[in-house]
Design a protein around this motif. Structure first.
Motif, PDB file in Angstrom:
ATOM      1  N   GLU A 133      -7.501  10.944   1.015  1.00  0.00           N
ATOM      2  CA  GLU A 133      -6.077  10.670   0.805  1.00  0.00           C
ATOM      3  C   GLU A 133      -5.620   9.487   1.652  1.00  0.00           C
ATOM      4  O   GLU A 133      -4.766   8.691   1.233  1.00  0.00           O
ATOM      5  N   LEU A 134      -6.225   9.343   2.837  1.00  0.00           N
ATOM      6  CA  LEU A 134      -5.877   8.217   3.705  1.00  0.00           C
ATOM      7  C   LEU A 134      -6.241   6.887   3.053  1.00  0.00           C
ATOM      8  O   LEU A 134      -5.473   5.906   3.132  1.00  0.00           O
ATOM      9  N   THR A 135      -7.395   6.816   2.390  1.00  0.00           N
ATOM     10  CA  THR A 135      -7.787   5.560   1.725  1.00  0.00           C
ATOM     11  C   THR A 135      -6.841   5.249   0.572  1.00  0.00           C
ATOM     12  O   THR A 135      -6.482   4.080   0.345  1.00  0.00           O
ATOM     13  N   HIS A 136      -6.429   6.280  -0.185  1.00  0.00           N
ATOM     14  CA  HIS A 136      -5.463   6.049  -1.267  1.00  0.00           C
ATOM     15  C   HIS A 136      -4.133   5.546  -0.706  1.00  0.00           C
ATOM     16  O   HIS A 136      -3.509   4.629  -1.268  1.00  0.00           O
ATOM     17  N   ALA A 137      -3.701   6.161   0.384  1.00  0.00           N
ATOM     18  CA  ALA A 137      -2.432   5.742   0.996  1.00  0.00           C
ATOM     19  C   ALA A 137      -2.524   4.296   1.480  1.00  0.00           C
ATOM     20  O   ALA A 137      -1.558   3.517   1.363  1.00  0.00           O
ATOM     21  N   ARG A 140      -8.524  -4.052  -0.206  1.00  0.00           N
ATOM     22  CA  ARG A 140      -8.427  -2.711  -0.775  1.00  0.00           C
ATOM     23  C   ARG A 140      -9.644  -1.896  -0.300  1.00  0.00           C
ATOM     24  O   ARG A 140     -10.710  -2.452  -0.021  1.00  0.00           O
ATOM     25  N   LEU A 141      -9.451  -0.601  -0.256  1.00  0.00           N
ATOM     26  CA  LEU A 141     -10.539   0.277   0.186  1.00  0.00           C
ATOM     27  C   LEU A 141     -11.074   1.105  -0.969  1.00  0.00           C
ATOM     28  O   LEU A 141     -10.312   1.533  -1.844  1.00  0.00           O
ATOM     29  N   ARG A 142     -12.383   1.301  -0.950  1.00  0.00           N
ATOM     30  CA  ARG A 142     -12.996   2.183  -1.952  1.00  0.00           C
ATOM     31  C   ARG A 142     -12.754   3.623  -1.519  1.00  0.00           C
ATOM     32  O   ARG A 142     -13.106   4.011  -0.409  1.00  0.00           O
ATOM     33  N   PRO A 143     -12.133   4.425  -2.393  1.00  0.00           N
ATOM     34  CA  PRO A 143     -11.869   5.827  -2.016  1.00  0.00           C
ATOM     35  C   PRO A 143     -13.173   6.541  -1.657  1.00  0.00           C
ATOM     36  O   PRO A 143     -14.147   6.491  -2.404  1.00  0.00           O
ATOM     37  N   ASN A 196      -4.401   1.916   0.194  1.00  0.00           N
ATOM     38  CA  ASN A 196      -4.352   1.023  -0.971  1.00  0.00           C
ATOM     39  C   ASN A 196      -2.931   0.905  -1.514  1.00  0.00           C
ATOM     40  O   ASN A 196      -2.492  -0.189  -1.926  1.00  0.00           O
ATOM     41  N   ARG A 197      -2.190   2.020  -1.547  1.00  0.00           N
ATOM     42  CA  ARG A 197      -0.807   1.956  -2.025  1.00  0.00           C
ATOM     43  C   ARG A 197       0.042   1.081  -1.112  1.00  0.00           C
ATOM     44  O   ARG A 197       0.892   0.302  -1.567  1.00  0.00           O
ATOM     45  N   MET A 198      -0.195   1.207   0.175  1.00  0.00           N
ATOM     46  CA  MET A 198       0.550   0.386   1.124  1.00  0.00           C
ATOM     47  C   MET A 198       0.226  -1.087   0.926  1.00  0.00           C
ATOM     48  O   MET A 198       1.122  -1.952   0.948  1.00  0.00           O
TER      49      MET A 198
END
Length: 239
Positions: free
Chosen positions: A227-231, A216-219, A233-235
């Protein structure tokens, strides 16, 4: 902001260059006025030399310096007055000097030469030579006053211009330093808000591809980068 700082620094540098150029022009002007003043003084001295030689001997050939100087004097006076007219004070000092020369030439020298032609003995009286010496001394004092004042004024102008130029250059250097700091700061900002998050996403994708599904990535970052980091993590959660 950066563009404004750079533009301001450039403007200050232009001001500094303009100030120095103005000081250089003033210095050239002062030298030209001084040279013309000295030429004018030389003519007055030649007038006196020819006058005294003629009065003492009565020989016309000794009047040659007088004749030559008197012929050149009108143009020299015009040139001098034209040069010494950049300020009201300079123009006033020049007019005072010219008036003293006119008084010496027209009220003393010319009449003495005319009298010497008619009655040489009359112009050889002591009081005549004393009067001439006094008038010439007064004219030379005017020359000295004019030259000393011109030199002092020029020195003051040069000093002021140099001081302003130094201040302008210092301000320009400060502006350029501020510009450099802004550029460095902006570079650090880009590295922190864009380059590093993008690198983290790439590394995270590599770990996912290697089978580490807990990645997982820290936003972090701003805008699309965050938004790329959130995307990402969702993936990763869907895998």
């Amino acid at each position: 902001m950066l563009a404004l700082v750079v533009a301001a620094a450039f403007g200050v540098l232009v001001f500094a260059v303009t100030t120095l150029d103005d000081a250089t022009k003033r210095e050239r002007h002062t030298k030209a006025v001084t040279a013309e003043t000295l030429r004018l003084e030389r003519l007055v001295l030649d007038l006196d030399t020819g006058l005294r030689g003629f009065v003492l001997t009565g020989k016309d050939d000794l009047l040659a310096p007088w004749t030559s100087a008197r012929a050149a004097l009108p143009k020299s006076l015009r040139d001098f007055q034209q040069l010494a007219s950049t300020t009201a004070g300079e123009r006033r000092r020049a007019m005072t000097l010219v008036a003293s020369i006119d008084q010496y030439v027209n009220d003393y020298a010319v009449p003495v030469v005319e009298i010497a032609r008619e009655s040489p003995a009359a112009t050889r009286q002591t009081f005549v030579s004393q009067e001439g010496a006094q008038q010439l001394a007064a004219v030379r004092d005017r020359f000295a006053d004019f030259l000393s004042t011109e030199s002092a004024v020029a020195a003051a102008r040069t000093s002021t211009a140099q001081h302003r130029s130094d201040e302008a250059i210092a301000a320009a250097v400060a502006g350029l330093i501020a510009s450099a700091l802004l550029i460095i700061g902006f570079g650090l900002y880009l590295a922190r808000s864009i380059a590093r998050p993008a690198r983290d996403v790439a590394e995270g994708a590599a770990r996912l591809a290697g089978g580490d599904l807990t990645t997982r990535l820290r936003p972090q970052g701003v805008g699309e980068i965050e938004e790329l980091t959130h995307a990402f993590n969702r993936m990763a959660e869907r895998l």
